[in-house]
Design a protein around this motif. Structure first.
Motif, PDB file in Angstrom:
ATOM      1  N   ALA A  86     -34.162  42.109  50.167  1.00 36.78           N
ATOM      2  CA  ALA A  86     -35.394  41.732  49.471  1.00 36.78           C
ATOM      3  C   ALA A  86     -35.852  40.333  49.863  1.00 36.78           C
ATOM      4  O   ALA A  86     -37.044  40.094  50.098  1.00 36.78           O
ATOM      5  CB  ALA A  86     -35.175  41.822  47.958  1.00 36.78           C
ATOM      6  N   GLY A  87     -34.913  39.397  49.945  1.00 35.84           N
ATOM      7  CA  GLY A  87     -35.265  38.043  50.340  1.00 35.84           C
ATOM      8  C   GLY A  87     -35.812  37.976  51.756  1.00 35.84           C
ATOM      9  O   GLY A  87     -36.813  37.283  52.017  1.00 35.84           O
ATOM     10  N   LEU A  94     -22.005  27.008  46.152  1.00 35.49           N
ATOM     11  CA  LEU A  94     -21.926  27.180  44.704  1.00 35.49           C
ATOM     12  C   LEU A  94     -21.543  28.613  44.340  1.00 35.49           C
ATOM     13  O   LEU A  94     -20.728  28.843  43.440  1.00 35.49           O
ATOM     14  CB  LEU A  94     -23.263  26.800  44.063  1.00 35.49           C
ATOM     15  CG  LEU A  94     -23.659  25.319  44.169  1.00 35.49           C
ATOM     16  CD1 LEU A  94     -25.058  25.096  43.605  1.00 35.49           C
ATOM     17  CD2 LEU A  94     -22.648  24.431  43.452  1.00 35.49           C
ATOM     18  N   VAL A  95     -22.135  29.584  45.041  1.00 37.12           N
ATOM     19  CA  VAL A  95     -21.818  30.985  44.780  1.00 37.12           C
ATOM     20  C   VAL A  95     -20.359  31.279  45.119  1.00 37.12           C
ATOM     21  O   VAL A  95     -19.645  31.952  44.358  1.00 37.12           O
ATOM     22  CB  VAL A  95     -22.766  31.898  45.584  1.00 37.12           C
ATOM     23  CG1 VAL A  95     -22.266  33.338  45.596  1.00 37.12           C
ATOM     24  CG2 VAL A  95     -24.166  31.854  44.995  1.00 37.12           C
ATOM     25  N   VAL A 110     -31.751  34.744  49.931  1.00 36.98           N
ATOM     26  CA  VAL A 110     -30.938  35.197  51.069  1.00 36.98           C
ATOM     27  C   VAL A 110     -29.589  34.483  51.077  1.00 36.98           C
ATOM     28  O   VAL A 110     -28.542  35.097  51.322  1.00 36.98           O
ATOM     29  CB  VAL A 110     -31.696  34.954  52.389  1.00 36.98           C
ATOM     30  CG1 VAL A 110     -30.809  35.288  53.591  1.00 36.98           C
ATOM     31  CG2 VAL A 110     -32.968  35.791  52.436  1.00 36.98           C
ATOM     32  N   ALA A 111     -29.591  33.196  50.798  1.00 32.67           N
ATOM     33  CA  ALA A 111     -28.356  32.421  50.821  1.00 32.67           C
ATOM     34  C   ALA A 111     -27.371  32.886  49.761  1.00 32.67           C
ATOM     35  O   ALA A 111     -26.167  33.008  50.015  1.00 32.67           O
ATOM     36  CB  ALA A 111     -28.670  30.937  50.635  1.00 32.67           C
ATOM     37  N   GLY A 112     -27.864  33.145  48.550  1.00 37.61           N
ATOM     38  CA  GLY A 112     -26.970  33.585  47.484  1.00 37.61           C
ATOM     39  C   GLY A 112     -26.308  34.916  47.806  1.00 37.61           C
ATOM     40  O   GLY A 112     -25.098  35.093  47.596  1.00 37.61           O
ATOM     41  N   GLY A 141     -23.858  34.503  50.661  1.00 38.46           N
ATOM     42  CA  GLY A 141     -22.702  33.753  50.186  1.00 38.46           C
ATOM     43  C   GLY A 141     -21.687  34.628  49.492  1.00 38.46           C
ATOM     44  O   GLY A 141     -20.490  34.316  49.480  1.00 38.46           O
ATOM     45  N   VAL A 142     -22.125  35.733  48.909  1.00 39.56           N
ATOM     46  CA  VAL A 142     -21.210  36.717  48.331  1.00 39.56           C
ATOM     47  C   VAL A 142     -20.610  37.603  49.417  1.00 39.56           C
ATOM     48  O   VAL A 142     -19.404  37.874  49.438  1.00 39.56           O
ATOM     49  CB  VAL A 142     -21.946  37.579  47.282  1.00 39.56           C
ATOM     50  CG1 VAL A 142     -21.120  38.802  46.897  1.00 39.56           C
ATOM     51  CG2 VAL A 142     -22.268  36.753  46.053  1.00 39.56           C
ATOM     52  N   LEU A 143     -21.430  38.067  50.339  1.00 34.74           N
ATOM     53  CA  LEU A 143     -21.007  39.088  51.291  1.00 34.74           C
ATOM     54  C   LEU A 143     -19.999  38.582  52.321  1.00 34.74           C
ATOM     55  O   LEU A 143     -19.029  39.278  52.634  1.00 34.74           O
ATOM     56  CB  LEU A 143     -22.233  39.658  52.009  1.00 34.74           C
ATOM     57  CG  LEU A 143     -23.106  40.591  51.166  1.00 34.74           C
ATOM     58  CD1 LEU A 143     -24.443  40.845  51.851  1.00 34.74           C
ATOM     59  CD2 LEU A 143     -22.382  41.897  50.908  1.00 34.74           C
TER      60      LEU A 143
END
Length: 401
Positions: A295-296, A268-269, A316-318, A321-323
Motif C-alpha cells: 500500500a505504501g 523503532l519497529v 514502507v519503512a515500518g 522493518g518487520v519483514l
C-alpha cells in the motif's frame, strides 16, 4: 536461556558484531543520496536517462555481488570459522570503498561497487550465523531484531552523513561527493581493529538440539519471500532517490533525511514492536506486513510534495522493518545447526531481489516515471497472498511457527 548466552548478548563480542553490521550497512546507505550527483560529474554518464539507468545498475551491482558470494562465505565460515571471514570481509570492504572514492571512470566505479558487495557478503550472513550459533531459539528473535536494528541504524547514519558531507560548499565538484566514502573507510578501518582485538578465535556454539531436522517444509517459501521483500526495498531506494532529485528537485541533504527517517522508523519497529510480535504470532505476521508495504509503495507516486512523501516513506519503512528480521529469524529456526549455509542462502536471495529491484526501478524511472512503484506494489501484494501457504507449511513442518 543459559548464563553463557546471557553473557554473550551483553558482551563486547555481541557489540562488535552489531557494530560490524552497522559499518557495512552505513557503507551501502551512504551512497544513495550522493550517487545521482556523483554520476552526473562523470564524463560518460551525462543526461537525464543515463543517470537513473546507472544509479539503478550500480545499486543492483552491489546486491548482485552479495547474491553470488553470500552462500560461499556462509559455507566457508561453517568450516573455517566465523572470525576469519568477518575480518577479511571488513578489510576488503574498506579497500573497495576507498577505490570508489578515487574512481573517475564509470568502469572503475562499477568494479569498486561490485567488490564492496563481494566483501559485504563476508560480513552480513556470517554475523547472523554467529548469533544463531550462540543463541537458543527463545532469544534468537531478540538478537536478530537487534542485528536488523544495527543495520537500519547504519542505513540511517549513512545517508544523513553522505548528504551532509556532499553538501560541503567550500569543496567543489566531485571532491565533496567523495568525502562520505573516505569517512566510511575510516570508520571501517577502526571497526576492523576492534574486531581483531575482541572477536574470539573459537566462538561458542549452541547445543545441537535440532540436528535431526536441518531443513523443514516452508524454507524455500521463506527464501522466495526474502527475495520479494528486498526487491521492494531495492526498488523503493532507487525510486525514492530519483524521484527526490529529478521530480521534487531535492538536494542530497534532503534526500538523505528521507532515508534517515526510513531507517529511524525501522529501528523503532525492530526494537520495540517486533520481538514481542514474533513470540506471539510468528509467521502469521508476514501477510499483513507485505500488504502494508504494498500500500505504501502504490501511493508514493501520488506524493507531489516533500511532507506527503515522508508519510508514505514511513509506511514502507515500518512494514519492511518487520519483514526483514522476521524472515531471517524464521530461516534460522529452519536451519538447525547449518546456520552459515542457510543464512547465506537467505542473504543471497535477499540480495538478488534487491539487485533486481534496483535495476528495474532505474530502468522504469528512465522510461516511464512512477511505474517502478506500481510494479513493485503489485509484486508485494502477490507476496502477501503467497505468505499464507508459506505460514501453513511452517506450521505443518514444526510446531510453534
Amino acid at each position: 536461556m543459559s548464563v553463557e548466552q546471557k553473557r554473550f548478548l551483553h558482551s563486547s563480542v555481541f557489540f562488535v558484531l552489531l557494530a560490524s553490521v552497522f559499518t557495512v550497512s552505513m557503507g551501502y546507505g551512504i551512497v544513495l543520496p550522493v550517487l545521482p550527483s556523483f554520476l552526473e560529474r562523470l564524463p560518460t554518464s551525462a543526461g537525464r536517462i543515463s543517470v537513473p539507468w546507472h544509479t539503478g545498475l550500480l545499486t543492483g551491482t552491489y546486491m548482485l555481488a552479495l547474491f553470488l558470494f553470500a552462500p560461499l562465505w556462509g559455507f566457508i565460515s561453517d568450516h573455517a570459522g566465523r572470525r576469519n571471514v568477518v575480518l577479511l570481509g571488513l578489510a576488503g570492504f574498506v579497500g573497495a570503498v576507498l577505490w570508489f572514492a578515487l574512481a573517475r571512470q564509470l568502469a572503475y566505479v562499477y568494479a569498486a561497487r561490485a567488490l564492496a558487495g563481494v566483501f559485504a557478503a563476508a560480513v552480513l550472513p556470517v554475523v547472523l550465523a554467529w548469533v544463531g550459533d550462540a543463541c537458543r531459539e527463545q532469544e534468537r528473535a531478540a538478537a536478530f531484531a537487534w542485528l536488523s536494528a544495527a543495520s537500519a541504524l547504519g542505513f540511517l547514519f549513512g545517508p544523513a552523513l553522505g548528504g551532509w558531507l556532499a553538501s560541503v560548499e567550500r569543496i567543489g565538484g566531485i571532491a565533496a561527493l567523495a568525502l562520505p566514502f573516505y569517512a566510511t573507510a575510516a570508520i571501517g578501518g577502526g571497526m576492523w581493529f576492534a574486531a581483531y582485538l575482541w572477536l574470539p578465535v573459537n566462538p561458542m556454539r549452541r547445543a545441537r538440539e535440532d540436528t535431526s531436522q536441518p531443513d523443514i517444509p516452508g524454507l524455500f517459501g521463506l527464501l522466495a519471500l526474502s527475495l520479494l521483500v528486498m526487491f521492494g526495498i531495492g526498488s523503493f531506494e532507487v525510486g525514492l532517490a530519483l524521484q527526490g532529485q529529478q521530480m521534487l528537485n531535492l538536494r542530497p541533504r534532503e534526500i538523505g533525511w528521507m532515508f534517515a527517517e526510513c531507517s529511524l522508523i525501522m529501528i523503532l519497529v525492530q526494537i520495540f514492536v517486533l520481538p514481542p510480535l514474533l513470540k506471539r504470532v510468528r509467521s502469521r505476521l508476514l501477510a499483513p506486513a507485505f500488504l502494508a508495504m504494498a500500500a505504501g509503495m502504490a501511493m508514493l507516486p501520488f506524493a507531489p510534495a516533500y511532507p506527503l512523501l515522508i508519510i508514505m516513506v514511513g509506511l514502507v519503512a515500518g512494514a519492511s522493518g518487520v519483514l526483514i528480521p522476521a524472515l531471517a529469524y524464521l530461516v534460522s529456526l529452519a536451519a538447525g545447526t547449518r546456520q552459515g549455509a542457510a543464512l547465506g542462502k537467505q542473504t543471497a536471495a535477499a540480495s538478488l531481489g534487491q539487485a533486481a529491484g534496483s535495476a528495474v526501478a532505474g530502468w522504469l524511472f528512465a522510461v516511464l516515471i512512477g511505474q517502478s512503484f506500481w510494479v513493485t506494489a503489485a509484486l508485494l501484494a502477490f507476496a502477501a497472498v503467497a505468505a499464507f501457504p508459506v505460514a501453513e507449511a511452517l506450521k505443518a513442518g514444526q510446531h510453534g511457527y
